[in-house]
Design a protein around this motif. Structure first.
Motif, PDB file in Angstrom:
ATOM      1  N   PRO A 183       0.738  -1.503  -0.045  1.00 22.73           N
ATOM      2  CA  PRO A 183      -0.389   0.187   0.554  1.00 22.73           C
ATOM      3  C   PRO A 183       0.734   1.102   0.104  1.00 22.73           C
ATOM      4  O   PRO A 183       2.011   1.394   0.926  1.00 22.73           O
ATOM      5  CB  PRO A 183      -0.744  -0.208   1.473  1.00 22.73           C
ATOM      6  CG  PRO A 183      -0.801  -1.469   1.636  1.00 22.73           C
ATOM      7  CD  PRO A 183       0.161  -2.277   0.968  1.00 22.73           C
ATOM      8  N   LYS A 184       0.652   2.529  -0.526  1.00 24.04           N
ATOM      9  CA  LYS A 184       1.369   3.583  -0.773  1.00 24.04           C
ATOM     10  C   LYS A 184       1.431   4.280   0.434  1.00 24.04           C
ATOM     11  O   LYS A 184       2.336   5.001   0.697  1.00 24.04           O
ATOM     12  CB  LYS A 184       0.461   4.511  -1.477  1.00 24.04           C
ATOM     13  CG  LYS A 184       0.523   3.642  -3.407  1.00 24.04           C
ATOM     14  CD  LYS A 184      -0.330   4.708  -4.450  1.00 24.04           C
ATOM     15  CE  LYS A 184      -0.061   4.029  -6.094  1.00 24.04           C
ATOM     16  NZ  LYS A 184      -0.094   4.787  -6.554  1.00 24.04           N
ATOM     17  N   TYR A 185       0.475   4.054   0.736  1.00 23.91           N
ATOM     18  CA  TYR A 185       0.365   4.990   3.213  1.00 23.91           C
ATOM     19  C   TYR A 185       1.490   4.498   3.110  1.00 23.91           C
ATOM     20  O   TYR A 185       2.364   5.546   3.732  1.00 23.91           O
ATOM     21  CB  TYR A 185      -0.853   4.901   3.319  1.00 23.91           C
ATOM     22  CG  TYR A 185      -1.041   3.541   3.668  1.00 23.91           C
ATOM     23  CD1 TYR A 185      -0.576   2.944   5.104  1.00 23.91           C
ATOM     24  CD2 TYR A 185      -2.581   2.606   3.785  1.00 23.91           C
ATOM     25  CE1 TYR A 185      -0.993   1.269   5.316  1.00 23.91           C
ATOM     26  CE2 TYR A 185      -2.532   1.202   3.801  1.00 23.91           C
ATOM     27  CZ  TYR A 185      -1.871   1.137   5.015  1.00 23.91           C
ATOM     28  OH  TYR A 185      -1.878  -0.754   5.443  1.00 23.91           O
ATOM     29  N   TYR A 186       2.031   3.637   2.984  1.00 21.91           N
ATOM     30  CA  TYR A 186       4.046   2.833   3.805  1.00 21.91           C
ATOM     31  C   TYR A 186       4.552   3.912   3.276  1.00 21.91           C
ATOM     32  O   TYR A 186       5.593   4.692   4.243  1.00 21.91           O
ATOM     33  CB  TYR A 186       4.191   1.084   3.577  1.00 21.91           C
ATOM     34  CG  TYR A 186       3.279   0.314   4.203  1.00 21.91           C
ATOM     35  CD1 TYR A 186       3.689   0.400   5.752  1.00 21.91           C
ATOM     36  CD2 TYR A 186       2.723   0.068   3.865  1.00 21.91           C
ATOM     37  CE1 TYR A 186       3.131  -0.914   6.079  1.00 21.91           C
ATOM     38  CE2 TYR A 186       1.623  -1.094   4.731  1.00 21.91           C
ATOM     39  CZ  TYR A 186       1.886  -1.263   5.554  1.00 21.91           C
ATOM     40  OH  TYR A 186       0.992  -2.256   6.155  1.00 21.91           O
ATOM     41  N   LEU A 187       4.756   4.129   1.711  1.00 22.21           N
ATOM     42  CA  LEU A 187       6.072   4.900   1.077  1.00 22.21           C
ATOM     43  C   LEU A 187       5.651   6.399   2.462  1.00 22.21           C
ATOM     44  O   LEU A 187       6.946   6.854   2.210  1.00 22.21           O
ATOM     45  CB  LEU A 187       5.735   5.099  -0.267  1.00 22.21           C
ATOM     46  CG  LEU A 187       6.606   6.237  -0.919  1.00 22.21           C
ATOM     47  CD1 LEU A 187       7.914   5.917  -1.059  1.00 22.21           C
ATOM     48  CD2 LEU A 187       6.663   6.309  -2.277  1.00 22.21           C
ATOM     49  N   SER A 188       4.512   7.086   2.250  1.00 20.00           N
ATOM     50  CA  SER A 188       3.886   8.504   3.006  1.00 20.00           C
ATOM     51  C   SER A 188       4.843   8.506   4.655  1.00 20.00           C
ATOM     52  O   SER A 188       5.033   9.233   4.548  1.00 20.00           O
ATOM     53  CB  SER A 188       2.565   8.610   2.969  1.00 20.00           C
ATOM     54  OG  SER A 188       2.304   9.065   1.709  1.00 20.00           O
ATOM     55  N   ILE A 189       4.292   7.470   5.376  1.00 21.21           N
ATOM     56  CA  ILE A 189       4.644   7.235   6.880  1.00 21.21           C
ATOM     57  C   ILE A 189       6.761   7.223   6.583  1.00 21.21           C
ATOM     58  O   ILE A 189       6.942   7.868   7.006  1.00 21.21           O
ATOM     59  CB  ILE A 189       5.167   5.661   6.889  1.00 21.21           C
ATOM     60  CG1 ILE A 189       3.060   5.990   7.491  1.00 21.21           C
ATOM     61  CG2 ILE A 189       4.994   5.199   8.602  1.00 21.21           C
ATOM     62  CD1 ILE A 189       2.618   4.394   7.782  1.00 21.21           C
ATOM     63  N   GLY A 190       7.763   6.221   5.755  1.00 21.52           N
ATOM     64  CA  GLY A 190       8.692   5.869   5.227  1.00 21.52           C
ATOM     65  C   GLY A 190       9.453   7.769   5.655  1.00 21.52           C
ATOM     66  O   GLY A 190      10.141   7.716   5.654  1.00 21.52           O
ATOM     67  N   LEU A 191       8.819   8.016   3.927  1.00 24.94           N
ATOM     68  CA  LEU A 191       9.434   9.219   4.001  1.00 24.94           C
ATOM     69  C   LEU A 191       8.596  10.191   5.282  1.00 24.94           C
ATOM     70  O   LEU A 191      10.104  11.343   5.472  1.00 24.94           O
ATOM     71  CB  LEU A 191       8.078  10.342   3.063  1.00 24.94           C
ATOM     72  CG  LEU A 191       9.131   9.172   1.408  1.00 24.94           C
ATOM     73  CD1 LEU A 191       8.239   9.434   0.301  1.00 24.94           C
ATOM     74  CD2 LEU A 191      10.392   9.467   1.482  1.00 24.94           C
ATOM     75  N   SER A 192       7.751  10.642   5.620  1.00 26.16           N
ATOM     76  CA  SER A 192       7.608  11.029   6.676  1.00 26.16           C
ATOM     77  C   SER A 192       8.282  11.246   8.496  1.00 26.16           C
ATOM     78  O   SER A 192       9.253  12.139   8.416  1.00 26.16           O
ATOM     79  CB  SER A 192       5.892  10.771   7.455  1.00 26.16           C
ATOM     80  OG  SER A 192       5.345  11.565   6.393  1.00 26.16           O
ATOM     81  N   VAL A 193       8.880  10.401   8.287  1.00 26.28           N
ATOM     82  CA  VAL A 193      10.097   9.191   9.617  1.00 26.28           C
ATOM     83  C   VAL A 193      10.848  10.076   8.848  1.00 26.28           C
ATOM     84  O   VAL A 193      11.898  10.356   9.856  1.00 26.28           O
ATOM     85  CB  VAL A 193       9.890   7.826   9.654  1.00 26.28           C
ATOM     86  CG1 VAL A 193      10.938   7.771  10.531  1.00 26.28           C
ATOM     87  CG2 VAL A 193       8.535   7.049  10.105  1.00 26.28           C
ATOM     88  N   ILE A 194      11.509  10.039   8.011  1.00 28.05           N
ATOM     89  CA  ILE A 194      13.124  10.677   7.343  1.00 28.05           C
ATOM     90  C   ILE A 194      13.434  11.948   7.776  1.00 28.05           C
ATOM     91  O   ILE A 194      13.409  12.274   8.179  1.00 28.05           O
ATOM     92  CB  ILE A 194      13.428   9.614   5.943  1.00 28.05           C
ATOM     93  CG1 ILE A 194      13.584   8.414   5.200  1.00 28.05           C
ATOM     94  CG2 ILE A 194      14.909  10.844   5.878  1.00 28.05           C
ATOM     95  CD1 ILE A 194      13.959   7.811   4.791  1.00 28.05           C
TER      96      ILE A 194
END
Length: 425
Positions: A183-194
């Motif tokens: 799911p694409k929201y994992y990408l959003s989560i990963g970028l936000s954490v960085i």
């Protein structure tokens, strides 16, 4: 080992040619960076360039073996290969040799072997096998956790050996999961954490928390119909907690040399005198590397003519900092050529991956490209001072038998899988 007898194969010679171009150009730069004086003995074990010559010759044997094995072997026995690889990592805690603070090598006479390099290929096979399972559902939390465990096990074993650079590479498998439908929201989560982590280190957790409040308030204002207030409140609390956790981890968990590298990268030290002292003390390799690259200018100083390279100003230049040799002796043109070759190799592997008829081969191809990309990105970024110093080699280019053989195995297994495409239905 099962060998093919009645099947047709067509090996992708573009990938093979790109592979040997990178290996050959890498050897020339290892020669320049490690040569001292006297007549060049191409196969001497007293010099890194001589050892690398032997390593390259042995890659031909590895390639013949890999291409001679039945393509389906790699899928059928991927789990066994993975388990054997994990056992080799565990064995380091008992039989491993400590080099520069990391227990990552087996000593075999005068030679050393680094199993963490080979574990990347084993993990790529295991992840591809997991994703291609008929019962696998990438949107299922259970299957996501199972896949994550496959990736985390080698990463934890490697980080326990104090090899942070190799651990980071396992983040490359996120690209594989994303391609296979994560799911694409994992990408959003990963970028936000960085982003939050960098902001917390650069500006402190308080200012980062205020930025999070303002950002999420604006997001909620324009998306009130899609998200509930309490959902964004929960995200805000997590963001604030992450900000303070990152700062606390930096202050109390990271080792001093890790703190120094991050501090230099983010320019956390405000005093210019102290900052310059830190550069000379903790970033000597990086400073000399940047100077060597700058002095190369557009055309470079010529093969074996780089003053900083021949003068050995950059310690261990033939390993992680090999790209600085390219920059000084081959200049912007040579550096661009190396980058172009890597980009062409990555694009070719991704193109072939999309042509695969089996999900296993496609997922493995993306794993190959992702691992090479992370190595390439981090190494060149590190040498140029764009990211913190991380001990990670430039694929096919840096000195080292384990790294060269591991990337040879990684790439040529995919070449073998791709060659079997015409036999798949």
């Amino acid at each position: 080992m099962v060998r093919d007898t009645n099947k047709n194969y067509k090996f992708d010679w573009i990938t093979i040619i790109l592979f040997f171009l990178l290996v050959g150009f890498g050897w020339l730069n290892i020669l320049s960076a490690s040569y001292t004086s006297g007549e060049i003995d191409y196969f001497t074990f007293s010099q890194p360039y001589g050892k690398q010559s032997v390593f390259i010759l042995l890659t031909f044997f590895i390639i013949i073996v890999i291409l001679g094995i039945e393509a389906k072997f790699y899928e059928r026995f991927s789990s066994i290969i993975y388990i054997f690889s994990m056992l080799s990592l565990i064995g380091l805690f008992i039989f491993g040799k400590n080099v520069n603070g990391a227990t990552s090598w087996y000593a075999i006479g005068s030679m050393t072997l680094q199993p963490s390099e080979f574990a990347k290929a084993a993990t790529a096979l295991a992840v591809a096998k997991q994703l291609s399972d008929l019962n696998m559902n990438i949107n299922s939390i259970k299957d996501q956790i199972q896949t994550l465990i496959i990736i985390i096990i080698p990463a934890l074993l490697v980080i326990l050996q104090n090899d942070t650079g190799s651990t980071i590479v396992y983040g490359a498998f996120f690209f594989v999961l994303y391609r296979e439908g994560l799911p694409k929201y994992y990408l959003s989560i990963g970028l936000s954490v960085i982003v939050l982590s960098v902001l917390a280190l650069k500006f402190g957790p308080l200012i980062t928390s205020l930025i999070a409040v303002v950002s999420l308030s604006g997001f909620y204002y324009f998306n009130r119909k899609k998200f509930k207030f309490f959902q964004l409140l929960f995200v805000l609390l997590l963001s604030i907690g992450l900000s303070y956790a990152v700062k606390a981890s930096y202050d109390h968990i990271l080792k001093p040399h890790h703190q120094d590298r991050i501090s230099l990268w983010l320019r956390l030290e405000k005093d210019p005198v102290k900052l310059e002292a830190m550069k000379k003390t903790f970033a000597y390799n990086l400073n000399e590397s940047e100077k060597a690259i700058r002095e190369g200018r557009f055309n470079g100083k010529g093969f074996m003519e780089g003053t900083r390279t021949t003068g050995k100003f950059v310690p261990e230049q033939h390993t992680d900092y090999i790209f600085s040799t390219v920059g000084e002796e081959w200049g912007f043109l040579g550096s661009s050529l190396v980058v172009i070759l890597f980009v062409l190799l990555l694009l070719r592997i991704l193109h072939l991956a999309e042509l695969q008829k089996s999900q296993f081969s496609r997922a493995y191809g993306y794993g190959v490209a992702s691992i090479i990309f992370i190595h390439f990105l981090i190494n060149i970024g590190m040498v140029m001072g764009l990211i913190p110093t991380i001990g990670i080699p430039l694929p096919l280019f840096s000195y080292g038998g384990s790294g060269l053989w591991a990337f040879t195995i990684l790439i040529f297994i995919f070449i073998k899988l791709d060659s079997n495409r015409i036999n798949e239905w």
